[in-house]
Design an enzyme around this catalytic site. Structure first.
Site, PDB file in Angstrom:
ATOM      1  N   GLY A 177      25.097  36.899  25.609  1.00 14.32           N
ATOM      2  CA  GLY A 177      24.445  36.144  26.679  1.00 14.32           C
ATOM      3  C   GLY A 177      22.977  36.489  26.779  1.00 14.32           C
ATOM      4  N   ASN A 178      22.354  36.046  27.859  1.00 11.92           N
ATOM      5  CA  ASN A 178      20.947  36.376  28.064  1.00 11.92           C
ATOM      6  C   ASN A 178      20.698  36.586  29.558  1.00 11.92           C
ATOM      7  OD1 ASN A 178      19.975  33.752  29.300  1.00 11.92           O
ATOM      8  ND2 ASN A 178      20.885  33.023  27.402  1.00 11.92           N
ATOM      9  N   ARG A 179      19.467  36.957  29.890  1.00  8.42           N
ATOM     10  CA  ARG A 179      19.194  37.407  31.259  1.00  8.42           C
ATOM     11  C   ARG A 179      18.694  36.308  32.189  1.00  8.42           C
ATOM     12  NH1 ARG A 179      15.250  42.237  30.195  1.00  8.42           N
ATOM     13  NH2 ARG A 179      15.236  42.312  32.470  1.00  8.42           N
ATOM     14  N   SER A 180      18.811  35.047  31.785  1.00  6.85           N
ATOM     15  CA  SER A 180      18.302  33.983  32.657  1.00  6.85           C
ATOM     16  C   SER A 180      19.124  33.904  33.951  1.00  6.85           C
ATOM     17  CB  SER A 180      18.362  32.650  31.925  1.00  6.85           C
ATOM     18  OG  SER A 180      17.993  31.629  32.799  1.00  6.85           O
ATOM     19  N   ALA A 206      18.339  28.750  29.329  1.00  8.28           N
ATOM     20  CA  ALA A 206      18.161  29.574  28.133  1.00  8.28           C
ATOM     21  C   ALA A 206      19.418  29.374  27.291  1.00  8.28           C
ATOM     22  CB  ALA A 206      17.994  31.026  28.531  1.00  8.28           C
TER      23      ALA A 206
END
Ligand code: CTP
Length: 400
Positions: free
Chosen positions: A208-211, A275
């Site tokens: 995943g990502n931090r958005s 994102a």
């Protein structure tokens, strides 16, 4: 400075009790609120409550304090009129210009922005009479917030719920901030993607990502306050649904692509603030991946995800559709942004500089919006809503 003057119209639906919370938000943030309930609203919440919470007198008809000419004065002096909840009856009376109580008189004399937050049973909301009344009010420049979907009075569920008072308040705050500019995106359908996709490895793990989704939610909220019909494709966010916005939850990039393509089919603009993971694990383990004693882990093999922004830019669902991308860059921000804009083929690219402590999860943002026509619009450090409004200004200039 004088406090902004807000008229809170309350009509006779069970959701009237939620208007107390909306009133409290206005008063606590420095607004002078005059509550104008209809006679039927008082069956649900009494005048004493409205008067105590607002600190102002409360009347429903034009025959009290006649010497002060309240049927004209209240509307004339307002900076904003918000009707929450707005019943089918109140919408009908407003659309037809009736003046049979203090609230409808106020609506006729107000020259400020007007927001309606309807709440009623689904059948009443969907009735052609209500549809036409809503269309009339919108055409005349009012913001009519789409009701939320959920539990209604009694055993029924469906569309017709009053949105969360905190979110109605956000719409009002935006409308007040824009003054008499008016709902300049009325009649437009806009699609916003927000959050970050998650690409599963097994039932418990993902890449995943931090958005946080905050910038996308700010875009959705501001577009709704400017009168647009908004579809928000939300990837793994944990933020409250913005009032009046149709929220479509998604998980992976592939699901996001499907949802965006579907919503974009009749959209005037698509803003890709999400994102989206460029890669996903090549295989998905249906059972949890276990560590094995004495063995090194298997490498994770990745495959490319579809590039949604490039795809919708290359194959526009409608001529004249405006497409906006976002780019998070750590170095050579502008040069990389220009190259990305032409690679993706979108009309506008919002370029943020990101780093350890920049942008992710923050309440504020700073960016440059690059246009395919060579334009460059710097947006100074400020609330994500200010950037969102600049994006919509630039989108609006480009809409045919
Ligand atoms: N985007 C998309 N589909 C993807 C990846 C990104 O639609 N598979 C969109 C994002 O929503 C964003 C824009 O493309 O609007 C920029 O994404 P970014 O990942 O920064 O661009 P890339 O082309 O992947 O460039 P790089 O990773 O090389 O910086």
């Amino acid at each position: 400075m004088d406090k902004p003057k807000v008229v809170l119209g309350v009509s006779g639906g069970i959701a009237a009790y939620k208007a107390c919370e909306l009133l409290r938000r206005f008063t606590e943030s420095g607004h002078d609120v005059r509550v104008v309930p209809t006679a039927s609203a008082l069956h649900f919440v009494g005048a004493a409550t409205w008067s105590a919470l607002s600190g102002n007198p409360v009347a429903t008809d034009v025959w009290e304090d006649v010497h002060e000419v309240p049927h004209v004065r209240i509307g004339q002096h307002a900076d904003l009129v918000v009707v929450a909840p707005a019943t089918a009856d109140t919408l009908a009376r407003a659309a037809h210009g009736l003046a049979n109580d203090l609230l409808t008189n106020t609506l006729l004399t107000a020259r400020c922005p007007v927001v309606f937050a309807p709440a009623m049973h689904t059948e009443m909301w969907e009735h052609p009479a209500t549809r036409e009344n809503v269309a009339t009010l919108r055409r005349r420049g009012s913001v009519v917030i789409e009701p939320a979907v959920g539990r209604l009075t009694g055993v029924d569920t469906g569309k017709g719920r009053l949105p969360d008072p905190a979110e109605i308040f956000e719409v009002c705050r935006r409308v007040l901030a824009r003054g008499t500019t008016g709902p300049d995106l009325a009649g437009r359908h806009v699609v916003v993607s927000a959050g970050g996709t998650r690409e599963p490895l097994d039932p418990v793990r993902f890449l995943g990502n931090r958005s946080s989704g905050k910038q996308g939610y700010a875009l959705a909220r501001t577009a709704a306050a400017r009168g647009a019909r908004v579809t928000l494709i939300a990837a793994n966010t944990s933020l409250p649904d913005p009032a009046g916005v149709d929220v479509v939850p998604v998980g992976t990039a592939v699901q996001l692509r499907e949802a965006v393509l579907k919503a974009a089919a009749d959209a005037d603009a698509v803003v890709m603030a999400a994102a989206v993971a460029d890669f996903r694990p090549a295989s998905y383990a249906t059972g949890k991946i276990k560590k094995k004693d004495g063995q090194e882990p298997e490498p994770v093999v990745l495959v490319r995800n579809p590039d949604v922004l490039a795809e919708i830019s290359a194959e526009r669902a409608r001529t004249g559709q405006v497409i906006v991308g976002f780019a998070a860059e750590t170095d050579e921000v502008l040069a990389n942004g220009r190259a990305k804009l032409s690679r993706k083929g979108c009309d506008l690219l919002v370029v943020n500089e990101v780093g350890e402590r920049k942008t992710f999860g923050a309440e504020e943002n700073e960016a440059v919006v690059l246009g395919a026509d060579g334009s460059e619009t710097p947006v100074p450090h400020g609330p994500k809503e200010a950037l969102a409004d600049t994006v919509w200004d630039l989108v609006r200039e480009r809409l045919a």
